[in-house]
Write an enzyme that holds these catalytic residues in place. Structure first.
Site, short mmCIF file in Angstrom:
data_model
loop_
_atom_site.label_atom_id
_atom_site.label_comp_id
_atom_site.label_asym_id
_atom_site.label_seq_id
_atom_site.Cartn_x
_atom_site.Cartn_y
_atom_site.Cartn_z
N PRO A 147 15.50 -1.26 -10.68
CG PRO A 147 16.22 -0.76 -8.36
CD PRO A 147 15.57 0.16 -9.91
CG ASN A 148 16.29 -6.00 -7.36
OD1 ASN A 148 17.33 -6.87 -7.55
ND2 ASN A 148 16.50 -4.95 -6.47
NE ARG B 108 11.97 -8.59 -7.35
CZ ARG B 108 11.82 -7.16 -7.48
NH1 ARG B 108 11.43 -6.75 -8.61
NH2 ARG B 108 11.70 -6.47 -6.14
CE1 TYR C 40 7.13 -6.84 -7.57
CE2 TYR C 40 8.44 -8.31 -6.30
CZ TYR C 40 8.10 -7.07 -6.53
OH TYR C 40 8.10 -6.10 -5.78
CG ASN D 55 8.15 -0.88 -12.03
OD1 ASN D 55 8.27 -0.07 -11.27
ND2 ASN D 55 7.68 -2.11 -12.29
CB ALA E 161 13.76 -0.52 -4.97
CD GLU F 143 4.20 5.81 -9.83
OE1 GLU F 143 3.42 6.67 -9.90
OE2 GLU F 143 4.89 5.26 -8.91
CG HIS G 42 4.58 0.50 -9.09
ND1 HIS G 42 6.14 0.53 -9.20
CD2 HIS G 42 4.14 1.95 -9.11
CE1 HIS G 42 6.37 1.61 -8.64
NE2 HIS G 42 5.21 2.54 -8.91
NE ARG H 1 4.68 -5.46 -2.20
CZ ARG H 1 5.82 -5.67 -2.79
NH1 ARG H 1 5.82 -5.13 -4.14
NH2 ARG H 1 7.02 -6.14 -2.67
C1 DQA Z 1 7.65 -2.52 -7.87
C2 DQA Z 1 7.14 -2.06 -6.54
C3 DQA Z 1 8.35 -1.83 -5.51
O1 DQA Z 1 7.83 -1.50 -4.44
C4 DQA Z 1 9.58 -2.88 -5.63
O2 DQA Z 1 10.68 -2.23 -5.05
C5 DQA Z 1 9.76 -3.43 -6.92
C6 DQA Z 1 8.96 -3.61 -8.12
C7 DQA Z 1 6.55 -3.31 -8.56
O3 DQA Z 1 6.56 -3.35 -9.90
O4 DQA Z 1 5.36 -3.90 -7.97
O5 DQA Z 1 11.07 -3.79 -7.23
O6 DQA Z 1 8.05 -1.42 -8.67
#
Ligand code: DQA
Length: 143
Positions: A9-10, A17, A22, A74, A77, A98, A100, A107
């Site tokens: 998501p997102n 965002r 990011y 990835n 959240a 994985e 990120h 964080r």
């Molecule tokens: C994320 C880190 C997560 O904590 C966050 O909720 C994201 C992006 C990252 O790529 O840094 O949406 O996965």
């Protein structure tokens, strides 16, 4: 070699965002990097993004029988909440890595927990788009 790239998501909101975290490159730019990397490595990359936990579970399950050799994920959240995504990764038993964009361990405390990561053989964090490149190289080198 066929890789499935799963984005949670997102991540479709990249470039809009929280740019201080990011960056200002958008989701299409990330997809371009993934496609260019696949071409360089001589592998196929199927890119999937969803804001819905169940849709992500469904896509991982489909990977069991669609010829996928490895998964780069990835979960965004859902990393920190989803036992369902962890169980889906365990169910299909495909090598998974994985990724990120940000350094989640630096964080908020709640971002230190990674359920999906428990089913992954490697993890790249805090490297921005380069993390996807490293994850794809990792899986291709192990094929
Ligand atoms: C994320 C880190 C997560 O904590 C966050 O909720 C994201 C992006 C990252 O790529 O840094 O949406 O996965």
């Amino acid at each position: 070699m066929k890789l499935l790239i799963v984005n949670g998501p997102n991540l479709n909101m990249l470039g809009i965002r929280e740019k201080h975290l990011y960056g200002d490159q958008d989701y299409d730019a990330l997809c371009r990097v993934i496609r260019e990397t696949a071409e360089r490595l001589g592998c196929e990359a199927d890119i999937f993004q969803s804001n819905h936990e169940g849709a992500i579970v469904d896509r991982i399950q489909a990977a069991y029988s669609d010829g996928t050799d490895g998964i780069v994920i990835n979960p965004a959240a859902y990393t920190h909440t989803s036992v369902a995504i962890l169980d889906a990764l365990k169910a299909v038993q495909l090598p998974a890595v994985e990724v990120h964009l940000t350094d989640v361990d630096a964080r908020e405390d709640f971002r230190r927990v990674s359920y999906a990561g428990m089913a992954c053989q490697a993890r790249f964090t805090g490297l921005g788009f380069e993390g996807y490149v490293k994850a794809m190289e990792h899986l291709c080198n192990r094929a």
